[in-house]
Design a protein around this motif. Structure first.
Motif, mmCIF file in Angstrom:
data_model
loop_
_atom_site.group_PDB
_atom_site.id
_atom_site.type_symbol
_atom_site.label_atom_id
_atom_site.label_comp_id
_atom_site.label_asym_id
_atom_site.label_seq_id
_atom_site.Cartn_x
_atom_site.Cartn_y
_atom_site.Cartn_z
ATOM 1 N N LEU A 315 0.838 -1.205 0.000
ATOM 2 C CA LEU A 315 0.000 0.000 0.000
ATOM 3 C C LEU A 315 0.873 1.256 0.000
ATOM 4 O O LEU A 315 0.613 2.224 -0.726
ATOM 5 N N ILE A 316 1.935 1.233 0.812
ATOM 6 C CA ILE A 316 2.842 2.382 0.891
ATOM 7 C C ILE A 316 3.476 2.626 -0.488
ATOM 8 O O ILE A 316 3.578 3.759 -0.959
ATOM 9 N N LYS A 317 3.833 1.532 -1.151
ATOM 10 C CA LYS A 317 4.455 1.638 -2.477
ATOM 11 C C LYS A 317 3.467 2.268 -3.475
ATOM 12 O O LYS A 317 3.818 3.140 -4.260
ATOM 13 N N GLU A 318 2.229 1.810 -3.366
ATOM 14 C CA GLU A 318 1.191 2.314 -4.279
ATOM 15 C C GLU A 318 0.934 3.800 -4.014
ATOM 16 O O GLU A 318 0.898 4.606 -4.942
ATOM 17 N N TRP A 319 0.768 4.173 -2.764
ATOM 18 C CA TRP A 319 0.454 5.563 -2.417
ATOM 19 C C TRP A 319 1.637 6.492 -2.702
ATOM 20 O O TRP A 319 1.454 7.652 -3.027
ATOM 21 N N GLY A 320 2.847 5.956 -2.546
ATOM 22 C CA GLY A 320 4.030 6.781 -2.807
ATOM 23 C C GLY A 320 4.138 7.127 -4.278
ATOM 24 O O GLY A 320 4.651 8.167 -4.643
ATOM 25 N N VAL A 328 13.675 9.281 -0.743
ATOM 26 C CA VAL A 328 12.676 8.983 0.294
ATOM 27 C C VAL A 328 13.363 8.824 1.645
ATOM 28 O O VAL A 328 14.363 8.111 1.749
ATOM 29 N N TYR A 329 12.852 9.525 2.649
ATOM 30 C CA TYR A 329 13.363 9.351 4.009
ATOM 31 C C TYR A 329 12.463 8.321 4.713
ATOM 32 O O TYR A 329 11.227 8.445 4.675
ATOM 33 N N VAL A 400 9.503 12.243 -0.585
ATOM 34 C CA VAL A 400 8.516 11.596 0.296
ATOM 35 C C VAL A 400 9.195 11.282 1.630
ATOM 36 O O VAL A 400 10.334 10.822 1.659
ATOM 37 N N VAL A 401 8.464 11.538 2.717
ATOM 38 C CA VAL A 401 8.956 11.146 4.040
ATOM 39 C C VAL A 401 7.995 10.104 4.608
ATOM 40 O O VAL A 401 6.779 10.339 4.663
ATOM 41 N N ILE A 426 3.915 12.949 2.642
ATOM 42 C CA ILE A 426 4.287 12.251 3.873
ATOM 43 C C ILE A 426 3.406 11.003 3.952
ATOM 44 O O ILE A 426 2.196 11.080 3.685
ATOM 45 N N ILE A 427 4.013 9.874 4.279
ATOM 46 C CA ILE A 427 3.197 8.682 4.548
ATOM 47 C C ILE A 427 3.441 8.330 6.007
ATOM 48 O O ILE A 427 4.560 8.010 6.402
ATOM 49 N N TYR A 428 2.400 8.483 6.806
ATOM 50 C CA TYR A 428 2.510 8.266 8.243
ATOM 51 C C TYR A 428 1.904 6.898 8.569
ATOM 52 O O TYR A 428 0.733 6.654 8.289
ATOM 53 N N VAL A 429 2.714 6.017 9.149
ATOM 54 C CA VAL A 429 2.255 4.674 9.545
ATOM 55 C C VAL A 429 2.153 4.682 11.056
ATOM 56 O O VAL A 429 3.135 4.965 11.742
#
Ligand SMILES: C[S@@+](CC[C@H](N)C(=O)[O-])C[C@H]1O[C@@H](n2cnc3c(N)ncnc32)[C@H](O)[C@@H]1O
Length: 473
Positions: A315-320, A328-329, A400-401, A426-429
């Protein structure tokens, strides 16, 4: 102000929902009551235990009407062990409750007025979904009601199992657990018999005597590799016995790929040794997500629900929607698992993580996967990013962070640093909706907006819920 209820007063209430953390919520004349161990739509009788200004807490005394969501729990230790507290509720309703909890938390703590959310993703497996279990040895065995009531006399005080919630001195002896795998239960019972008959005593924290302390299993769900890690106190005689145990296990359960002996000489009751001997096998197991291999040794951090984690990484890969020009950090990067998963799709990954051992594991994982576009920096994020401007000059501005903090969320001063990094996305998990909501509020007071929110159930039958949020500038 006079309390709404008297302490010990008996009340009747219908449970409306489950609050974050798992307590049932009911209202009497508009006043909120929280009751543990109940299900939505149950009508219950409860005794007031605590009166607060805005709510009261009560203890369940009787179920008056059952909930349509109720099912018979699969585990015989349900209600005693405390591990899978929602196991008596149908899974679909567990998901509904978690979805609603995330939404309400974002509204109440984050101050977001209307949040659009994706439908919660269920865990690929609802039983046997974990890849790690840590059992304790104890001579302070907790007797279940069944054991107390039965005429059978419990011959000894020997326990190998899980701690009773809130009672660090008592261990529930467990023969069957539905969290790791059926075959792990067989090993658990084999080890119990072997250690009990071995003549070596169980470790007792009072007096710091005895030998056996913990039994840790790690099982890779994608490769089937299985690690047994016995954690003991130091004892020369015990070392020989441990080799004997490892040999018997290998013979009886050929699927065990490695056996490790950790010696913990300290008083602190943690399943971690200062010295480690590998008795057989490589001393680690490997999980495989797509074409990426993750090496997991005894003390490495790895997401506990492997199949769920793989889904989340996808999912992270798709959203990124990454491309080969992007930097990417990967903040709170652990052993680099997220960064490594997406590394092929980007120009560079910069991982930052506090624990030196995790950084070592991340570097090893890059080596074995032949990845050379990842850099890992060890340190406290706040210190590493103290001079955010200087940092981006050295490591390039991130497009992207990714942020994956522990339950406590980000340090209050960190959102400001993230904003200074100036990413586009930003992708916050998060594994804690409350700290997620608090941190999102700060990020969204500046240049960021929430684009998507995806709750994921990584821990079926527990009150925990993972959430991934996409923010864009
Ligand atoms: C929820 S784990 C995430 C691990 C990783 N992203 C993964 O998926 O495997 C949180 C990580 O943050 C690290 N951590 C906690 N506080 C930190 C800090 N102040 N600075 C850097 N890392 C920290 C922990 O050691 C842990 O590895």
């Amino acid at each position: 102000m006079q309390a709404k209820f008297k302490r010990n007063e008996i009340v009747e209430a219908t449970i409306e929902s489950l609050a974050f953390g798992g307590s049932g919520v009911a209202h009497i004349d508009g006043f909120t009551i929280l009751i543990k161990g109940v299900l939505p739509l149950q009508k219950v009788e409860a005794q007031i235990t605590r009166n607060k200004k805005n709510y009261a807490e009560a203890r369940l005394t009787k179920i008056l009407f059952h909930s349509p969501f109720e099912v018979t729990p699969r585990c015989e230790y349900f209600g005693t062990c405390g591990g899978c507290r929602l196991q008596n509720m149908i899974y679909e309703e567990q998901l509904n409750q978690k979805q609603r909890q995330v939404k309400e938390t974002l509204i109440h703590i984050g101050g977001f007025s209307d949040i659009e959310m994706e439908e919660i993703l269920p865990s690929p497996e609802t039983f046997f979904y974990r890849n790690k279990m840590e059992y304790s040895f104890s001579d302070q065995r907790w007797l279940t009601n069944k054991e107390i009531q039965s005429s059978q006399i419990i011959k000894n005080n020997y326990a190998l199992g899980l701690h009773i919630p809130g009672r660090y001195d008592k261990v529930l002896d467990i023969n069957q657990c539905f969290l790791l795998s059926e075959r792990s239960n067989e090993i658990l019972n084999f080890v119990r018999t072997f250690t009990r008959d071995s003549g070596m005593r169980l470790y007792a924290s009072k007096g710091h005597t005895g030998f056996y302390r913990f039994l840790v299993f790690r099982e890779a769900k994608t490769t089937g590799q299985f690690m047994v890690n016995l954690v003991t106190a130091e004892n020369h005689e015990g070392e020989k016995l441990t080799v004997e145990l490892a040999g018997s296990l290998k013979e009886t359960f050929p699927f065990i790929t490695t056996f490790v002996h950790n010696v913990n000489r300290k008083k602190a009751q943690i399943a971690f040794g200062e010295t480690e001997r590998i008795i057989f096998g490589p001393g680690y197991i490997e999980e495989k997500f797509g074409d990426k291999i993750y090496r997991i040794s005894t003390n490495s951090f790895f997401q506990t629900n492997s199949l769920g984690a793989e889904k989340m990484f996808q999912l992270i890969k798709e959203w990124g929607a990454f491309d080969k020009r992007q930097v990417v950090y990967d903040l709170y990067g652990g052993t680099g698992s997220i960064g490594i998963f997406i590394s092929d799709a980007v120009k560079k990954i910069v991982g930052i993580e506090l624990v030196p051992q995790a950084i070592e594991d991340a570097k090893t994982n890059c080596l074995i996967n032949d990845i050379n576009n990842c850099e890992f920096i060890q340190g406290d994020l706040l210190k590493v990013l103290r001079d955010a401007g200087g940092f981006v000059k050295q490591y390039e501005t991130p497009d992207v962070v990714i942020i994956d903090p522990p339950r406590s969320g980000m340090h209050p001063k960190l959102p400001e640093k993230i904003i200074q990094l100036n990413p586009t996305k930003i992708i916050y998990v998060s594994c804690n909706p409350a700290t997620l909501a608090r941190d999102l509020k700060v990020l969204c007071e500046s240049a960021f907006r929430i684009k998507r929110v995806q709750p994921i159930d990584m821990f079926p039958h527990t009150a925990h819920c993972e959430t991934v949020v996409l923010l864009e500038r």
